[in-house]
Scaffold this motif. Structure first.
Motif, PDB file in Angstrom:
ATOM      1  N   THR A   1       0.807  -1.230   0.000  1.00 51.07           N
ATOM      2  CA  THR A   1       0.000   0.000   0.000  1.00 51.07           C
ATOM      3  C   THR A   1       0.834   1.272   0.000  1.00 51.07           C
ATOM      4  OG1 THR A   1      -0.102   0.021   2.417  1.00 51.07           O
ATOM      5  CG2 THR A   1      -1.805  -1.211   1.248  1.00 51.07           C
ATOM      6  N   GLY A   2       2.134   1.175   0.319  1.00 50.58           N
ATOM      7  CA  GLY A   2       2.963   2.368   0.413  1.00 50.58           C
ATOM      8  C   GLY A   2       2.787   3.125   1.715  1.00 50.58           C
ATOM      9  N   LEU A   3       2.013   2.595   2.654  1.00 51.71           N
ATOM     10  CA  LEU A   3       1.795   3.249   3.946  1.00 51.71           C
ATOM     11  C   LEU A   3       2.926   2.909   4.911  1.00 51.71           C
ATOM     12  CD1 LEU A   3      -2.016   2.461   4.429  1.00 51.71           C
ATOM     13  CD2 LEU A   3      -0.998   4.568   3.533  1.00 51.71           C
ATOM     14  N   THR A   4       2.924   3.613   6.034  1.00 50.94           N
ATOM     15  CA  THR A   4       3.854   3.288   7.112  1.00 50.94           C
ATOM     16  C   THR A   4       3.581   1.868   7.604  1.00 50.94           C
ATOM     17  OG1 THR A   4       3.913   5.610   7.772  1.00 50.94           O
ATOM     18  CG2 THR A   4       4.599   3.977   9.418  1.00 50.94           C
TER      19      THR A   4
ATOM     20  N   ASP B   1      -3.547  17.457  10.909  1.00 49.39           N
ATOM     21  CA  ASP B   1      -2.210  17.499  10.295  1.00 49.39           C
ATOM     22  C   ASP B   1      -1.255  16.460  10.868  1.00 49.39           C
ATOM     23  OD1 ASP B   1      -3.097  19.593   8.754  1.00 49.39           O
ATOM     24  OD2 ASP B   1      -2.371  21.141  10.164  1.00 49.39           O
ATOM     25  N   ASP B   2      -1.410  16.106  12.126  1.00 54.28           N
ATOM     26  CA  ASP B   2      -0.475  15.175  12.759  1.00 54.28           C
ATOM     27  C   ASP B   2      -0.929  13.718  12.698  1.00 54.28           C
ATOM     28  OD1 ASP B   2       1.244  17.224  13.483  1.00 54.28           O
ATOM     29  OD2 ASP B   2       0.177  17.606  15.369  1.00 54.28           O
ATOM     30  N   ALA B   3      -1.973  13.440  11.941  1.00 53.37           N
ATOM     31  CA  ALA B   3      -2.482  12.070  11.858  1.00 53.37           C
ATOM     32  C   ALA B   3      -1.467  11.178  11.157  1.00 53.37           C
ATOM     33  CB  ALA B   3      -3.817  12.032  11.115  1.00 53.37           C
ATOM     34  N   LEU B   4      -1.457   9.906  11.560  1.00 59.28           N
ATOM     35  CA  LEU B   4      -0.541   8.924  10.975  1.00 59.28           C
ATOM     36  C   LEU B   4      -1.329   7.642  10.682  1.00 59.28           C
ATOM     37  CD1 LEU B   4       2.364   8.052  10.218  1.00 59.28           C
ATOM     38  CD2 LEU B   4       2.642   7.278  12.592  1.00 59.28           C
ATOM     39  N   LEU B   5      -1.181   7.150   9.462  1.00 56.54           N
ATOM     40  CA  LEU B   5      -1.868   5.925   9.042  1.00 56.54           C
ATOM     41  C   LEU B   5      -0.827   4.858   8.743  1.00 56.54           C
ATOM     42  CD1 LEU B   5      -4.271   4.200   7.997  1.00 56.54           C
ATOM     43  CD2 LEU B   5      -4.026   5.387   5.798  1.00 56.54           C
ATOM     44  N   ALA B   6      -1.066   3.636   9.248  1.00 59.93           N
ATOM     45  CA  ALA B   6      -0.140   2.527   9.028  1.00 59.93           C
ATOM     46  C   ALA B   6      -0.923   1.256   8.744  1.00 59.93           C
ATOM     47  CB  ALA B   6       0.763   2.327  10.239  1.00 59.93           C
TER      48      ALA B   6
ATOM     49  N   ALA C   1       7.733   1.236  11.781  1.00 60.72           N
ATOM     50  CA  ALA C   1       7.826   2.696  11.792  1.00 60.72           C
ATOM     51  C   ALA C   1       6.729   3.308  12.661  1.00 60.72           C
ATOM     52  CB  ALA C   1       7.721   3.228  10.366  1.00 60.72           C
ATOM     53  N   PHE C   2       5.514   2.713  12.643  1.00 61.63           N
ATOM     54  CA  PHE C   2       4.424   3.254  13.442  1.00 61.63           C
ATOM     55  C   PHE C   2       4.735   3.131  14.929  1.00 61.63           C
ATOM     56  CE2 PHE C   2       0.424   3.010  15.722  1.00 61.63           C
ATOM     57  CZ  PHE C   2      -0.312   4.041  15.166  1.00 61.63           C
TER      58      PHE C   2
END
Length: 706
Positions: free
Chosen positions: A283-286, A352-357, A290-291
Motif C-alpha cells: 500500500t505504500g503506507l507506514t 495534520d499530525d495524523a498517521l496511518l499505518a 515505523a508506526f
C-alpha cells in the motif's frame, strides 16, 4: 548450436503429434460413446413408454371393469340375460377389448356377448380362469397378448358371479414400436450432424497446429540464441555488455526485458531495502515498525502535557473470504483500494499530525492527536464505516466487506504503547462481535468479556468428560419417497450454570483454542457408534447414514483420514454410511491439501459433502477439482425461495449443475410444506429441517426408524 535447434524442433513436433493423436483418440471414443448412448436412449424410451402405456391401460381397464361389474349386479341377480347381453356387447365395443365374459360363482360362463351364447354353462378353462374365479377383489393378469381384468359381482356379502374383460396388447405394442423407431431415426440424424461438426473441427485443429509450428519456429529460435549469449555474459560478470532489446508484448519479450533490467536493479537494491524496512510494500503506507517508533516518540512527548491521543484499529470484515475465493491477487487489490479510501478519510478528518499505518494482513491503525480526539475519532470512525461499507469492484465483481473499528484513548485507557495497542485490539474485536461494520470505544467491561471467553474455554476443556456435551440427530429425508435415509449429528452443550450454550458460541471458542481437535474425534466416534446401532436389524440395502461436521482446523491437521479409519474400525460402521460435512471455505482455502485428504477418504468409501453451499464466492468449478459427493444448499436460499424468484432460480441452478456433475444435493432448513414440494419438483435429492423433523437424541431417533 544446430543440435540444440534440432532437439527443440523435434520435441515440439513430437508434442504436436502426440496432441493430435490424443485428440483423434478422444474424438473416436466420443463417437463410439455416442452410438452407445443412442442405443441406451432408444432402450430407455421403449421401457418408459412400455411402463407408461401399461399403467394407463391398467387404470383404464380397472375403471371399465369396475363400472361394468356395478352395472351387471341387478341383471345378474335377476338372471336377466337380455340386459346382461346388452351390457356385455356395449363393453366389447370399447377399443382393444378382445372378450367380455360373465360367469357364475363356480366359473361357468353365463354370457359372452353373442346372441346364441353357445358357450353358456361351460366351465372357463383358459390359464387365467382359475385366478379370475377365485379372486375376492378386482384382479389383473398379464400375458404376452392379453391383459385380463376380473372382478367379482356381489350382493351384500354374497358373491353371485363375476365378470372378465380381456384387453388386447397388439395395438399397444405397435404404438411402442412406431415411437421407438421414430426416436432412433431422430438420434441417428443428430449423430450424422455431430459427425460433420467433429470432422470440421478436426480439420481446423490440424490447420492450426501447422500454423503454430511455423510461427514457433520463426519466433522462438532466434530470441533463444540471443538470450543464451546474454546469459553467458552475465555468467562471467559482464553486466555492461550489450543487452538484447525487444518490443514484443509476450513472455519472450518479458524475458528479454528482464535480462536488460538486471544490472539496473543491482544499483537500486540498497535504496529499496531501506525503503522497505519502514514502508508497507503493497500500500505504500507506514508499516508496523515505523508506526511503533513514532507512537513511542509521541507518547514520550505527550506525558505530562495534558494532551490526548487516539488510536483507531480498523480490520476488514471477512477479508479472508476474498483470498480464499477470488485469490490473493484480488485480496491485494482490495487492500490497496481500502488503503486509498482510509487515507482520503484521514486526510479529510484526521488533522495534520495524523498517521496511518498498515500492520499487516487486513489491519490498519490510525493515530490522531489534534483537538478533541474523542470527537475527532468518532467522526473519523463514522466516515470510515460509511466509506469502507461501499462496494469494491474486483475482477468485474462487486464485493461488500465493511470494517470493524476499535478506538482507545491516551491517557484515559492506558499510558503505554503496548497497553494502548492491546486495548485497541480488544475494542476492535468487540466491534466484530457487535455485528461488524461498526466501531466501538474501549471500556473496562471489554476486558471482562475477554475474561468470560477465556473462562468458557477453560470450562469447555472438561465438558465432554463431565457429560455436558451430547449429540442430537436431525433426520435427513429422501424427497422422492419422503423416507428417512440418515441423520446429521449435532453437538450440544448443556452448561450447569449457563444452560444450553449456543453452538455458534462454543464451537467458535473450540475452533480458535484448538479444542476442536480433541472434541472432533470424540464426536465422530460417538456418531459412528450410534449409527452402527441404528441399522443392526435392517436390510443391507436400507442402511442409514450419519453425517458429521468437520471443522477447518481438523482438515488442516492432516490426520483426518487416520482418525476416520480408527473410528470406523472401533465402531464397526461401514465407511459408505459415514458422511463428512465441510464448509466451502475450509475446502478452498487450501484446495490442493483438501483434495489430497478427500481423495484418501474417497478410497475408503467415506462420503464428503460441502456444507452451506452457495454462501461464499466459490462456484461449482471447484467441484470439478475437489472430490465431493454432495452439496448442502444453505438455508438462506431455502428460507426465501417461496417469495424470492432469485433464490428460487439460484437453488434450481445449483440442483441442475450439481446433478450434471453426478453430485447429490441436500437442502437444509426446510420449514414449510411448500418448500418441500418445490424442492421435490426440481429434483432435489435429500432434505432436512424443522418441518421434516427436529434434532432428537439417539434413543428417540431409534424410535423414528423402527
Amino acid at each position: 548450436m544446430k543440435k540444440i535447434r534440432f532437439g527443440l524442433q523435434a520435441r515440439f513436433l513430437t508434442a504436436m503429434a502426440i496432441m493430435l493423436a490424443v485428440v483423434i483418440a478422444l474424438l473416436a471414443t466420443l463417437l463410439h460413446r455416442q452410438k452407445d448412448m443412442q442405443q441406451e436412449v432408444a432402450d430407455a424410451t421403449r421401457d418408459s413408454m412400455h411402463s407408461m402405456v401399461e399403467d394407463s391401460l391398467r387404470r383404464h381397464g380397472e375403471a371399465s371393469v369396475n363400472q361394468l361389474a356395478d352395472s351387471l349386479t341387478n341383471p345378474l341377480y335377476y338372471f336377466d340375460l337380455d340386459t346382461i347381453g346388452k351390457l356385455v356387447r356395449s363393453a366389447q365395443l370399447e377399443p382393444d377389448v378382445s372378450y367380455v365374459l360373465v360367469f357364475d360363482p363356480q366359473g361357468r360362463i353365463i354370457h359372452d356377448g353373442t346372441e346364441e351364447i353357445a358357450v353358456y354353462g361351460q366351465q372357463m378353462s383358459d390359464p387365467l380362469a382359475y385366478e379370475a374365479v377365485s379372486t375376492p377383489n378386482l384382479h389383473i393378469q398379464w400375458s404376452p397378448q392379453i391383459v385380463d381384468i376380473s372382478e367379482p359381482i356381489m350382493i351384500g356379502n354374497e358373491r353371485i358371479g363375476g365378470v372378465r374383460v380381456g384387453f388386447s396388447l397388439a395395438s399397444v405394442r405397435a404404438h411402442e414400436d412406431r415411437a421407438v423407431t421414430a426416436a432412433k431415426s431422430r438420434l441417428e440424424e443428430l449423430g450424422r450432424r455431430h459427425l460433420v461438426w467433429v470432422a470440421a473441427l478436426l480439420a481446423a485443429l490440424v490447420v492450426a497446429c501447422v500454423a503454430i509450428m511455423l510461427y514457433a519456429q520463426r519466433t522462438l529460435v532466434r530470441p533463444i540464441r540471443q538470450l543464451a549469449a546474454a546469459a553467458h555474459a552475465i555468467e562471467v560478470g559482464n553486466y555492461n555488455s550489450e543487452r538484447p532489446v525487444s518490443h514484443r508484448r509476450d513472455e519472450v519479450g518479458e524475458l528479454v526485458r528482464a535480462f536488460s533490467s538486471m544490472s539496473d536493479s543491482i544499483a537500486r537494491h540498497d535504496r529499496d531495502v531501506r525503503r522497505m524496512a519502514y514502508t508497507d510494500s503493497l500500500t505504500g503506507l507506514t508499516n508496523r515498525l515505523a508506526f511503533r517508533e513514532s507512537l513511542d516518540h509521541r507518547l514520550m512527548m505527550l506525558r505530562g502535557a495534558g494532551r490526548q491521543l487516539a488510536l483507531l484499529f480498523a480490520d476488514i470484515d471477512d477479508f479472508k473470504r476474498v483470498n480464499d475465493t477470488l485469490g490473493h491477487e484480488a485480496g491485494d487489490e482490495v487492500l490497496q483500494q481500502f488503503a486509498n479510501r482510509i487515507l482520503e478519510a484521514v486526510e479529510l478528518l484526521g488533522g495534520d499530525d495524523a498517521l496511518l499505518a498498515r500492520f499487516g494482513g487486513d489491519e490498519f491503525v490510525i493515530l490522531i492527536q489534534d483537538g478533541d480526539v474523542r470527537a475527532a475519532a468518532t467522526r473519523l470512525a463514522e466516515k470510515l464505516v460509511t466509506e469502507l461499507g461501499r462496494p469494491i469492484v474486483i475482477q468485474d465483481r462487486q464485493v461488500f466487506l465493511g470494517t470493524s473499528i476499535g478506538i482507545t484513548l491516551f491517557p484515559e485507557d492506558a499510558s503505554g504503547a503496548t497497553a494502548l495497542m492491546k486495548n485497541g485490539d480488544i475494542a476492535m474485536y468487540q466491534a466484530k462481535v457487535a455485528g461488524k461494520n461498526c466501531y466501538r470505544f474501549y471500556s473496562r467491561a471489554m476486558d471482562q468479556a475477554v475474561e468470560r471467553r477465556v473462562r468458557m474455554e477453560q470450562e469447555l476443556r472438561g465438558a465432554w468428560e463431565r457429560g455436558e456435551l451430547s449429540l442430537l440427530y436431525q433426520p435427513v429425508f429422501r424427497l422422492s419417497d419422503s423416507r428417512i435415509v440418515g441423520a446429521e449429528a449435532l453437538l450440544r452443550w448443556q452448561h450447569p450454570e449457563l444452560g444450553m450454550v449456543a453452538p455458534s458460541v462454543f464451537i467458535d471458542v473450540a475452533e480458535q483454542s484448538g479444542l476442536i481437535e480433541t472434541i472432533g474425534p470424540r464426536v465422530l466416534r460417538a456418531a459412528c457408534a450410534a449409527a452402527a446401532r441404528w441399522s443392526a436389524d435392517r436390510d443391507p440395502m436400507d442402511q442409514l447414514f450419519v453425517s458429521v461436521n468437520v471443522s477447518p482446523r481438523q482438515l488442516r491437521s492432516g490426520d483426518l483420514p487416520e482418525v476416520v479409519a480408527e473410528c470406523l474400525r472401533e465402531t464397526g460402521l461401514t465407511s459408505s454410511r459415514l458422511h463428512l460435512e465441510l464448509t466451502e471455505t475450509a475446502v478452498i482455502s487450501d484446495e490442493a491439501h483438501a483434495s489430497a485428504l478427500l481423495a484418501t477418504l474417497h478410497r475408503t468409501g467415506v462420503k464428503v459433502w460441502l456444507d452451506d453451499f452457495g454462501t461464499g464466492f466459490s462456484g461449482l468449478s471447484h467441484l470439478r477439482r475437489v472430490p465431493v459427493d454432495g452439496v448442502k444448499i444453505d438455508r438462506s436460499f431455502i428460507a426465501d425461495m417461496l417469495r424470492d424468484p432469485d433464490d428460487l432460480a439460484l437453488t434450481s441452478a445449483i440442483i441442475a449443475m450439481a446433478h450434471s456433475l453426478g453430485i447429490t444435493v441436500v437442502a437444509e432448513g426446510v420449514e414449510k410444506e411448500g418448500q418441500f414440494n418445490m424442492l421435490r419438483e426440481r429434483g432435489c435429492d435429500l432434505a432436512q429441517g424443522y418441518w421434516l423433523g427436529y434434532p432428537v437424541t439417539a434413543a428417540e431417533f431409534n424410535q423414528l426408524i423402527v
